[in-house]
Design a protein around this motif. Structure first.
Motif, PDB file in Angstrom:
ATOM      1  N   SER A  71       8.415   6.470 -13.320  1.00  9.67           N
ATOM      2  CA  SER A  71       7.015   6.148 -13.760  1.00  9.67           C
ATOM      3  C   SER A  71       6.655   4.941 -13.786  1.00  9.67           C
ATOM      4  O   SER A  71       5.702   4.434 -13.531  1.00  9.67           O
ATOM      5  N   TRP A  72       7.793   4.187 -14.207  1.00 10.75           N
ATOM      6  CA  TRP A  72       7.877   2.545 -13.868  1.00 10.75           C
ATOM      7  C   TRP A  72       7.435   1.953 -12.409  1.00 10.75           C
ATOM      8  O   TRP A  72       6.759   1.277 -11.924  1.00 10.75           O
ATOM      9  N   LEU A  73       8.383   2.841 -11.487  1.00  8.99           N
ATOM     10  CA  LEU A  73       7.931   2.565  -9.945  1.00  8.99           C
ATOM     11  C   LEU A  73       6.709   2.953  -9.779  1.00  8.99           C
ATOM     12  O   LEU A  73       6.090   2.305  -8.737  1.00  8.99           O
ATOM     13  N   SER A  74       6.079   4.071 -10.235  1.00  9.75           N
ATOM     14  CA  SER A  74       4.892   4.484  -9.852  1.00  9.75           C
ATOM     15  C   SER A  74       3.785   3.758 -10.242  1.00  9.75           C
ATOM     16  O   SER A  74       2.760   3.522  -9.645  1.00  9.75           O
ATOM     17  N   SER A  75       3.956   2.721 -11.471  1.00  9.03           N
ATOM     18  CA  SER A  75       2.907   1.912 -11.886  1.00  9.03           C
ATOM     19  C   SER A  75       2.517   0.780 -10.957  1.00  9.03           C
ATOM     20  O   SER A  75       1.731   0.155 -11.013  1.00  9.03           O
ATOM     21  N   PHE A  76       3.656   0.552 -10.108  1.00  8.57           N
ATOM     22  CA  PHE A  76       3.261  -0.562  -9.093  1.00  8.57           C
ATOM     23  C   PHE A  76       2.178  -0.236  -7.810  1.00  8.57           C
ATOM     24  O   PHE A  76       1.659  -0.972  -7.230  1.00  8.57           O
ATOM     25  N   ASN A  77       1.887   1.255  -7.939  1.00  5.41           N
ATOM     26  CA  ASN A  77       0.638   1.495  -6.918  1.00  5.41           C
ATOM     27  C   ASN A  77       1.110   1.135  -5.425  1.00  5.41           C
ATOM     28  O   ASN A  77       0.106   0.775  -4.634  1.00  5.41           O
ATOM     29  N   LYS A  78       2.210   1.263  -5.039  1.00  8.84           N
ATOM     30  CA  LYS A  78       2.570   1.066  -3.823  1.00  8.84           C
ATOM     31  C   LYS A  78       2.967   2.285  -3.176  1.00  8.84           C
ATOM     32  O   LYS A  78       4.069   2.909  -3.463  1.00  8.84           O
ATOM     33  N   PRO A  79       2.189   2.830  -2.252  1.00  5.32           N
ATOM     34  CA  PRO A  79       2.362   4.117  -1.695  1.00  5.32           C
ATOM     35  C   PRO A  79       3.628   4.413  -0.925  1.00  5.32           C
ATOM     36  O   PRO A  79       4.339   5.345  -1.163  1.00  5.32           O
ATOM     37  N   GLY A  80       4.185   3.564  -0.297  1.00  2.77           N
ATOM     38  CA  GLY A  80       5.428   3.577   0.447  1.00  2.77           C
ATOM     39  C   GLY A  80       6.557   3.620  -0.422  1.00  2.77           C
ATOM     40  O   GLY A  80       7.607   4.563  -0.424  1.00  2.77           O
ATOM     41  N   LEU A  81       6.276   3.031  -1.710  1.00  3.01           N
ATOM     42  CA  LEU A  81       7.606   3.101  -2.789  1.00  3.01           C
ATOM     43  C   LEU A  81       7.537   4.182  -3.366  1.00  3.01           C
ATOM     44  O   LEU A  81       8.508   4.850  -3.601  1.00  3.01           O
TER      45      LEU A  81
END
Length: 417
Positions: free
Chosen positions: A125-135
């Protein structure tokens, strides 16, 4: 001034906002105000996802209260499991005698896969919050891969137990553990590759989709891909593991009935059998089957069972395969403890966790032939140079199961009961 109308539209950093809740009313769920003045407002939002989302067959949202409680259970359980899986891995890797046999090597691979599932889930969820599609795609792919790898290693655990306790000496498999590793890590890689080739955008956080329960979680967004590459895959593994689970328990009962008196069996063996059953349940992932009952009126109840038991799977593996396993405890006391807790002289029983064990001039080969790297023509021999015989036991195939190793005269062939 107070805003007393519905929200018609909004814009944040030139990004348009769509699919507002209901008629466009304000929703404070998961957010709280940190600071506000006449110029700006700072909010802190905490949108997490519960563990059941990985195998939620209905793929629908649940009410806010249960979602919050399930999320707390999931993150606490995954955190605890990550810790204890790490301890299990370090223990087996640090103590060379514990990882010599194939059951321990399979257990190490399963623990590694489960540890990665837990760690990726915790940061998802933390990484999802960056809104970076590739990540987000990368995170979703890694979570998908290690989840399938965990399912596969659970299945390989059941296959190994079947060969060790049911087939025993009827099958010989050269390069046994290498083939298991190829299957355990290779089959999930093939599935992931196929999904990526078809469409990499099957993965993501679903932030542009209406009423998507995965909008704050990097996971498979396309339903068909999810049901085929996750649900169907798990269902096949679950069927095989359940069949093996029942077969192994019946074999255990049969073995004990032959070697123990009926009265002794019921009085002294019940708790040991119960421990063996629970150990097998968590090792083979039988508790993941709760997801098949998470429908309709009982969905929330089984989601709780699913989240509790499966986020704590790593903890239960530690309990049954480290804390309650005699060989592991003695090896830890021998190497890690000091003072009155240190075990100075541990000759031990003849154990299936050792390729070779030497005492009083005896050389013992304790690995069943079909799990050993020898030619099929070589018999399983227990050699004792002084011509005496002895009996020892081990519980390494399944905790709580005694395997008697009968040692006879030199060059005589004996058996594992």
């Amino acid at each position: 001034k107070r805003l007393n109308t519905y929200v018609v539209s909004a814009s944040i950093e030139n990004a348009s906002i769509q699919n507002l809740n209901g008629l466009g009313g304000w929703n404070t769920s998961g957010c709280k105000t940190e600071y506000t003045d006449m110029n700006y407002t700072i909010c802190f939002c905490n949108h997490l996802t519960h563990f059941g989302v990985l195998l939620d067959l209905s793929r629908t949202e649940i009410d806010t209260t249960n979602d919050y409680v399930l999320t707390l259970i999931s993150y606490a359980g995954c955190g605890a499991s990550s810790l204890f899986l790490g301890i299990t891995l370090v223990t087996y890797l640090a103590l060379e005698k514990l990882r010599r046999d194939n059951p321990s090597k399979i257990l190490l691979n399963l623990c590694a896969a489960l540890l990665m599932v837990n760690l990726i889930f915790l940061v998802n969820s933390w990484l999802s919050s960056f809104n970076k599609p590739g990540l987000c795609i990368t995170v979703a792919v890694l979570l998908h891969y290690f989840l399938l790898a965990a399912f596969t290693w659970m299945c390989l655990e059941s296959v190994h137990m079947y060969l060790a306790l049911v087939k025993v000496f009827n099958v010989y498999i050269p390069k046994y553990i290498i083939k298991f590793c190829i299957a355990g890590w290779g089959i999930p890689a093939i599935v992931i590759t196929v999904v990526l080739i078809i469409n990499k955008d099957f993965y993501g956080n679903g932030s542009l989709s209406k009423n998507n329960p995965f909008s704050n979680f990097c996971w498979i967004q396309e339903n068909v891909a999810f049901y085929i590459s996750v649900v169907a895959y798990f269902f096949l593994m679950f069927l095989m593991n359940t069949a093996m689970f029942i077969t192994v328990l019946l074999q255990i009962h049969s073995m004990k009935s032959k070697t123990q008196k009926r009265s002794t069996f019921w009085k002294q063996g019940f708790l040991r059998d119960l421990k063996s059953a629970f150990s097998l349940m968590f090792l083979l992932g039988i508790t993941w089957g709760f997801v098949f009952f998470a429908w309709g009126a009982v969905k929330i109840f089984f989601m709780y069972l699913f989240s509790i038991f499966n986020t704590l799977q790593g903890f239960f593996i530690f309990v049954f395969h480290c804390l309650m396993k005699e060989d592991v405890v003695k090896q830890c006391r021998l190497h890690f403890c000091w003072g009155r807790f240190r075990l100075n002289n541990y000759s031990g029983k003849i154990s299936c966790t050792e390729f070779y064990w030497s005492a009083s001039g005896a050389t013992v080969r304790s690995t069943p032939r079909h799990l050993d790297h020898r030619s099929p023509s070589q018999p399983l021999e227990y050699l004792n140079s002084d011509g005496t015989s002895s009996t020892s036991s081990s519980s390494d195939f399944v905790p709580g199961i005694s395997l008697d190793l009968r040692i006879g005269k030199k060059n005589s062939v004996h058996w594992i009961e």
